[in-house]
Scaffold this active site. Structure first.
Site, PDB file in Angstrom:
ATOM      1  CB  VAL A  44      -0.928   0.025   1.239  1.00 35.73           C
ATOM      2  CG1 VAL A  44      -1.937  -1.089   1.150  1.00 35.73           C
ATOM      3  CG2 VAL A  44      -0.122  -0.081   2.525  1.00 35.73           C
ATOM      4  CE  LYS A  75       8.520  10.089   6.673  1.00 31.76           C
ATOM      5  NZ  LYS A  75       8.658   8.797   7.379  1.00 31.76           N
ATOM      6  CG  LEU A 345       6.938  -7.377   9.140  1.00 29.64           C
ATOM      7  CD1 LEU A 345       5.653  -7.646   8.361  1.00 29.64           C
ATOM      8  CD2 LEU A 345       6.789  -6.150  10.008  1.00 29.64           C
TER       9      LEU A 345
END
Length: 512
Positions: A44, A75, A345
């Site tokens: 996403v 960013k 993760l």
């Protein structure tokens, strides 16, 4: 000598690990990556730290080559919306605070008492660039801070001396594909198959991984990049996972890919908007946005969270598919056990509020190279690695707890709960200090975790935890130099806003 590494799992973690090891060791270490074609990706949009430039420079990848192929954008920081009250926002930028006469501009902002401009607009150039949606690069490709331009070569996080002024947003799936091509061209063996079994020897160490169609894969060292499943580190080796949900309760997310009505209307920052039971992200990619809602499921159902997100970012787009994600919040007791290292993760995750996911991967693979073992697997080296990984994760945990406790918001059950959860002793001490004066490098979390004192102070001041008075010493100092520095900063900001192209305009020039 360790001659072979087997990485189980692809995605960003797997391919960042594989390519970094190849860049570091070349032909002296064989790298095999096995990944299933059936594992779904979140995809996403991903936001990063500015330190990620060390990773791409280490691999010899030029920004104008890889960024357009990954839907990438710039960013300059994070814009926090509605964390104090609806309609208010502030920026957490990639910019260190300037100073005058031995004190930071944040200290002088408190001392001078002029609150006509918020802290972030008064003390940083970046806030003005964000408001004007400017690119950090001129159309000729030069950086607006010329002294920081150019490749860092094979440098690591340890060599970070200056604060680089921007990070990236990108499609994480596209980055994984790009790195896969890079790695395969440089000798990474890529096996697309399902791992059916993980074998162990008499000591309990990993001896092999079995696949459906490619038989047995063996290596000297195994890297677990299987995400929240922790196939090797948790399921096979039984390493205990330490949950952080007692202090960081957000454990789910729902995400949408949302086309921008006007593709050219691109923000050069990540937005984190406070919601009824968590917060929502907006990550602008080159032609679309990635949106999501991170929440605690004890306060809102997945169905309600999806409706709340759709109403905010895509009210007329019921055709957009929602991706619901369960998050495992916390870290392994140790991420390196025996001959297995968990990265990504499978090692740790503390929710995406400060974009630490890619940072944790980069930090872990850098530390693996620095602590790379031989056949003896010196346990002192393993312990040193685990200490550094744990310190980084625990520091980010403390920093994120501060976000929720300092936020001047208690209008829902969720936000009331954030003020009553137990505080780790270290966080309580820091918040107590922040009532009196700004924090410094001696009083923030003491070990490396990616954030400097300016970040801790920016969040406290932006969220509403403002010391009652400035340090008394400043009452004895002439403010002339500080006032001149504030004026200089304001003039530089205006000059840069006038000179720099829009974020979209510059990115369009390298996407042609």
């Amino acid at each position: 000598m360790i001659r072979s590494v087997v990485i189980v799992g692809g995605g960003t973690a797997g391919w960042m690990s594989a390519t970094y090891l190849k860049a570091a060791f070349g032909e002296s270490v064989d790298v095999t990556l096995v990944e299933s074609a059936q594992v779904s990706r979140i995809g996403v949009g991903e936001a990063t730290f500015s330190t990620v430039r060390h990773f791409f420079d280490y691999l010899g990848l030029a920004e104008n080559e890889w960024l357009p192929k990954c839907a990438g954008s710039y960013k300059l920081g994070i814009r926090f919306e509605n964390w104090r009250k609806p309609g208010e926002h502030f920026y957490h930028p990639f910019e260190r605070l300037r100073g005058a006469d031995g004190f930071s501009l944040a200290e002088w902002w408190l001392a001078l008492g002029d609150r006509s401009q918020p802290f972030d607009r008064s003390c940083f150039i970046t806030a003005a660039l964000c408001e004007a949606k400017r690119s950090p690069r001129m159309l000729d490709g030069s950086l607006f801070v010329s002294s920081l331009d150019g490749s860092l070569g094979k440098s690591t996080l340890d060599e970070q001396r200056a604060q680089f002024p921007y990070a990236y947003h990108f499609d994480a799936d596209a980055v994984a594909r790009y790195l896969a091509e890079y790695g395969i061209e440089r000798g990474v063996r890529h096996v697309v198959d399902n791992v059916t079994e993980v074998g162990q020897d008499s000591r309990g160490w990993i001896s092999e991984v079995r696949t459906e169609n490619h038989g047995v894969l063996t290596g000297d060292l195994y890297i677990d990049c299987t995400g929240f499943r922790g196939m090797l580190i948790n399921k096979t080796l039984g390493v205990r996972f330490q949950s952080f949900e007692d202090v960081l309760p957000n454990n789910r997310a729902v995400a949408l890919r949302v086309p921008r009505a006007d593709a050219t209307d691109m923000d050069p920052y990540t937005t984190a908007t406070a919601m009824s039971a968590g917060w929502a992200w907006t990550i602008p990619l080159f032609r679309r946005n990635g949106n999501g809602y991170v929440y605690a499921d004890q306060f809102i159902t997945p169905e309600r969270a999806e409706r709340e997100l759709r109403a905010k970012v895509a009210p007329d787009r019921d055709d957009l598919e929602a991706n619901h994600i369960r998050m495992r919040i916390g870290r392994n007791e140790n991420s390196w056990v025996h001959n297995c290292v968990a990265i990504g993760l499978s090692s740790a995750f503390v929710e995406p509020l400060e974009s630490t996911g890619i940072f944790f991967i980069q930090h872990a693979v850098e530390q693996l190279v620095k602590h790379f073992p031989d056949q003896g697997f010196d346990q002192r080296m393993t312990a040193a690695y685990n200490r550094r990984i744990n310190h980084a994760v625990d520091g980010v945990k403390e920093f994120l707890i501060l976000h929720y406790r300092s936020a001047d918001r208690e209008d829902t059950a969720y936000w009331k709960d954030t003020k009553t959860r137990p505080l780790p002793d270290g966080v309580k001490a820091k918040l107590d200090l922040a009532e009196s004066h700004l924090l410094d490098e001696e009083t923030i979390y003491p070990h490396y975790h990616g954030f400097e004192s300016y970040s801790w102070n920016t969040m406290n001041l932006g969220l509403g935890r403002i010391p009652l008075t400035a340090r008394p010493a400043l009452r004895h100092l002439d403010p002339t130099n500080a006032l001149a520095e504030f004026a200089k900063l304001k003039a530089e900001a205006a000059e840069m806003v006038a000179a720099l192209p829009s974020c979209y305009e510059y990115l369009a020039s390298i996407n042609d």
